[in-house]
Design a protein around this motif. Structure first.
Motif, short mmCIF file in Angstrom:
data_model
loop_
_atom_site.label_atom_id
_atom_site.label_comp_id
_atom_site.label_asym_id
_atom_site.label_seq_id
_atom_site.Cartn_x
_atom_site.Cartn_y
_atom_site.Cartn_z
N ASN A 20 -118.02 -98.57 -34.06
CA ASN A 20 -119.48 -98.38 -34.14
C ASN A 20 -120.00 -98.00 -35.52
O ASN A 20 -121.21 -97.94 -35.73
CB ASN A 20 -120.00 -97.44 -33.03
CG ASN A 20 -119.70 -95.97 -33.26
OD1 ASN A 20 -119.38 -95.55 -34.36
ND2 ASN A 20 -119.83 -95.17 -32.21
N ILE A 21 -119.08 -97.75 -36.47
CA ILE A 21 -119.59 -97.48 -37.83
C ILE A 21 -119.58 -98.75 -38.70
O ILE A 21 -120.09 -98.72 -39.82
CB ILE A 21 -118.81 -96.35 -38.56
CG1 ILE A 21 -117.33 -96.69 -38.71
CG2 ILE A 21 -119.01 -95.03 -37.85
CD1 ILE A 21 -116.59 -95.76 -39.67
N PHE A 36 -123.00 -89.67 -37.84
CA PHE A 36 -122.66 -88.80 -38.97
C PHE A 36 -123.89 -87.98 -39.34
O PHE A 36 -125.01 -88.26 -38.88
CB PHE A 36 -122.14 -89.59 -40.18
CG PHE A 36 -123.13 -90.57 -40.71
CD1 PHE A 36 -124.09 -90.18 -41.62
CD2 PHE A 36 -123.10 -91.89 -40.28
CE1 PHE A 36 -125.02 -91.09 -42.10
CE2 PHE A 36 -124.02 -92.80 -40.76
CZ PHE A 36 -124.98 -92.40 -41.67
N THR A 37 -123.64 -86.96 -40.14
CA THR A 37 -124.73 -86.08 -40.58
C THR A 37 -124.70 -86.03 -42.09
O THR A 37 -123.63 -85.85 -42.68
CB THR A 37 -124.49 -84.65 -40.04
OG1 THR A 37 -124.49 -84.71 -38.61
CG2 THR A 37 -125.55 -83.69 -40.53
N THR A 359 -117.50 -98.63 -47.09
CA THR A 359 -117.37 -97.26 -47.62
C THR A 359 -117.21 -96.25 -46.49
O THR A 359 -116.33 -95.38 -46.53
CB THR A 359 -118.61 -96.93 -48.46
OG1 THR A 359 -118.65 -97.90 -49.51
CG2 THR A 359 -118.55 -95.55 -49.04
N LEU A 360 -118.05 -96.37 -45.45
CA LEU A 360 -117.94 -95.40 -44.35
C LEU A 360 -116.58 -95.52 -43.67
O LEU A 360 -115.99 -94.53 -43.25
CB LEU A 360 -119.06 -95.61 -43.33
CG LEU A 360 -120.46 -95.18 -43.75
CD1 LEU A 360 -121.46 -95.43 -42.62
CD2 LEU A 360 -120.52 -93.72 -44.18
N ASP A 411 -128.98 -93.58 -52.55
CA ASP A 411 -128.61 -94.15 -51.26
C ASP A 411 -127.25 -93.58 -50.89
O ASP A 411 -126.35 -93.48 -51.72
CB ASP A 411 -128.66 -95.67 -51.50
CG ASP A 411 -127.73 -96.51 -50.69
OD1 ASP A 411 -126.89 -95.99 -49.98
OD2 ASP A 411 -127.87 -97.74 -50.80
N LEU A 412 -127.12 -93.13 -49.66
CA LEU A 412 -125.90 -92.42 -49.24
C LEU A 412 -124.64 -93.27 -49.43
O LEU A 412 -123.61 -92.79 -49.90
CB LEU A 412 -126.03 -91.99 -47.76
CG LEU A 412 -124.80 -91.30 -47.17
CD1 LEU A 412 -124.48 -89.99 -47.89
CD2 LEU A 412 -125.00 -91.02 -45.68
N LEU A 413 -124.73 -94.55 -49.07
CA LEU A 413 -123.53 -95.39 -49.19
C LEU A 413 -123.12 -95.54 -50.65
O LEU A 413 -121.93 -95.48 -50.98
CB LEU A 413 -123.76 -96.77 -48.57
CG LEU A 413 -123.85 -96.82 -47.05
CD1 LEU A 413 -123.93 -98.26 -46.56
CD2 LEU A 413 -122.68 -96.10 -46.39
#
Ligand code: GUN
Ligand code: ZN
Length: 448
Positions: A20-21, A36-37, A359-360, A411-413
């Motif tokens: 699911n990620i 995720f947080t 990345t995740l 951007d988080l990624l």
């Protein structure tokens, strides 16, 4: 008394899975269905080694009492400690060995250096260096291969127990090969039994039965391993599988009845959902399916595979089959203990196979994904209430180039991608194991 650690927070949450990620692009609120947080100004609270709160500082700060401590890591990133799912605690002095592929590398460099572990003085010295380096690199849990001797192995159980680390470890069983390292099958089992009885489920330790690989075991040894697993069904198993083409050829020549490499371990019931197989690069379609069907764990070691020229792991197949895979250094064939470097090499291996390893996915496979694969996710791998407080503090400003690269990153990624591309031990500001600080970049190493 609680301690509150304030900083940016990034963690996967228990609802995240490998499936699911995939393809997730975080929205601007970074809430993504709770998988995720990410908090720009967050806090985690820790009491007696356990996380008791995670959230926005503006909300959680109301819980802080006069007797509590507040540790300010504002602008630094608090994230789970890394899990290294396959490494050799005996190979620190053999790191950076020139010019050989697996089997010659083992014979020329590794086996001679492992002989030193018969003395517990040499073992202690090497473990001290190793643990300092692990903490300096932000690794808080390891699945480790220990010496074949009782004393050499016992010392690392004792040291990791003092640090209260969550580890999976076992004496490396070798009954065939290098004369100075091998023991008789009966002796190797006596050592295993004694260490299992002493350490399994002691504190945060789990014991792993560790037949090095099929080439270092006789059939009698594998049979005794099967008996051991039947007698102790909760035990972990760790070994190597399909790392190198010559290794596979020699294994099939040694066990001519086996249809493939995995069949050797299967015959002796050593493939189950608590078995951790290092490498798994050259698996056939059938071996892939059997590994996945049995819920076995694939410890993926890209820095090692690149260093020894062993081959390219098929992340595309692993993800498509929803295999349980975890990132690992395979220290010291992997010439780094940094899980950033491992994540980076994993990305490059993906690119060499024309596959974009997200990345995740890489951060997940070094933290919660690894914990889930190892059935340790009720304890470690994420920063959630009730979990053990194994976490690290990352200071991206400590690396000038990374700091510059991040100036325009919103951007988080991209932020996580840049940290894993450019990060190393310089950006680990502090490492905490069970709520205790075991490393601080500004202090000398903390010795147990
Ligand atoms: N196969 C058997 N032993 C080893 C080892 O120590 N390192 C690696 N990379 N592969 C192995
Ligand atoms: Zn290995």
């Amino acid at each position: 008394m609680k301690t509150f650690y304030r900083g940016k927070i990034f963690t996967f949450n228990h609802t995240a899975t490998l499936a699911n990620i995939q393809g997730v692009i975080p929205d601007s609120l970074f809430v993504d269905e709770g998988k995720f947080t990410f908090l720009r100004d967050g806090v985690i609270a820790v009491e007696n080694g356990i996380i008791t709160a995670v959230g926005d500082y503006s909300i959680i700060k109301k819980q802080i009492q006069a007797e509590d401590n507040l540790v300010d890591y504002s602008n630094k990133l608090i994230t789970p400690g890394f899990i290294d799912a396959h490494m050799h605690a005996t190979q620190t002095s053999a790191v950076s060995a020139y010019g050989e592929k697996l089997l010659t590398w083992l014979n020329n460099y590794v086996f001679p250096s492992e002989v030193a572990f018969k003395s517990d003085i040499s073992a202690r010295r090497e473990y001290e260096i190793l643990l300092n380096q692990l903490f300096k690199n932000g690794t808080t849990s390891i699945c480790a291969y220990l010496p074949s001797s009782y004393d050499g192995a016992d010392v690392l159980f004792e040291i990791t127990h003092k640090y209260n680390m969550r580890v999976i470890m076992g004496n490396t069983i070798m009954t065939d090969g290098n004369d100075e390292l091998i023991t008789s099958p009966a002796t190797s089992m006596k050592i295993s039994e004694k260490l299992y009885q002493k350490w399994h489920n002691t504190g945060r330790i789990a014991y792993a039965l560790t037949p090095r690989f099929a080439l270092s075991c006789t059939e009698e040894t594998l049979q005794l391993c099967q008996d051991f697993v039947h007698a102790h069904p909760d035990v972990y198993i760790q070994s190597h599988l399909c790392e190198n083409k010559n290794e596979i050829e020699d294994t099939l020549a040694k066990f001519p009845w086996a249809e493939d490499y995995l069949a050797v371990y299967e015959k002796y019931d050593l493939v189950n959902d608590k078995s951790i197989y290092g490498h798994c690069i050259h698996l056939s379609d059938s071996e892939w399916s059997r590994m996945v069907d049995k819920g076995a764990i694939l410890a993926n070691c890209p820095t090692s595979n690149n260093y020894l020229g062993s081959g390219l792991f098929r992340y595309d197949i692993a993800i498509e089959k929803d295999a349980k895979f975890a990132l690992a250094t395979d220290w010291a064939a992997g010439n780094t203990l940094s899980m950033f470097r491992v994540m980076d090499d994993a990305y490059k291996v993906g690119m060499l196979n024309s596959f974009k390893l997200e990345t995740l996915t890489r951060w997940y496979s070094a933290t919660l994904g690894s914990a889930k694969a190892l059935q340790l996710d009720q304890y470690i791998g994420s920063l959630e209430v009730g979990k053990e407080a194994d976490f690290i503090v990352i200071d991206t400003a400590a690396n000038e180039l990374l700091n510059y690269r991040l100036e325009n990153s919103h951007d988080l990624l991209d932020y996580l991608f840049s940290i894993s591309s450019l990060g190393d031990d310089r950006i680990i500001d502090a490492t905490y194991v069970y709520g205790n600080k075991v490393y601080d970049i500004n202090l000398p190493c903390i010795q147990k």
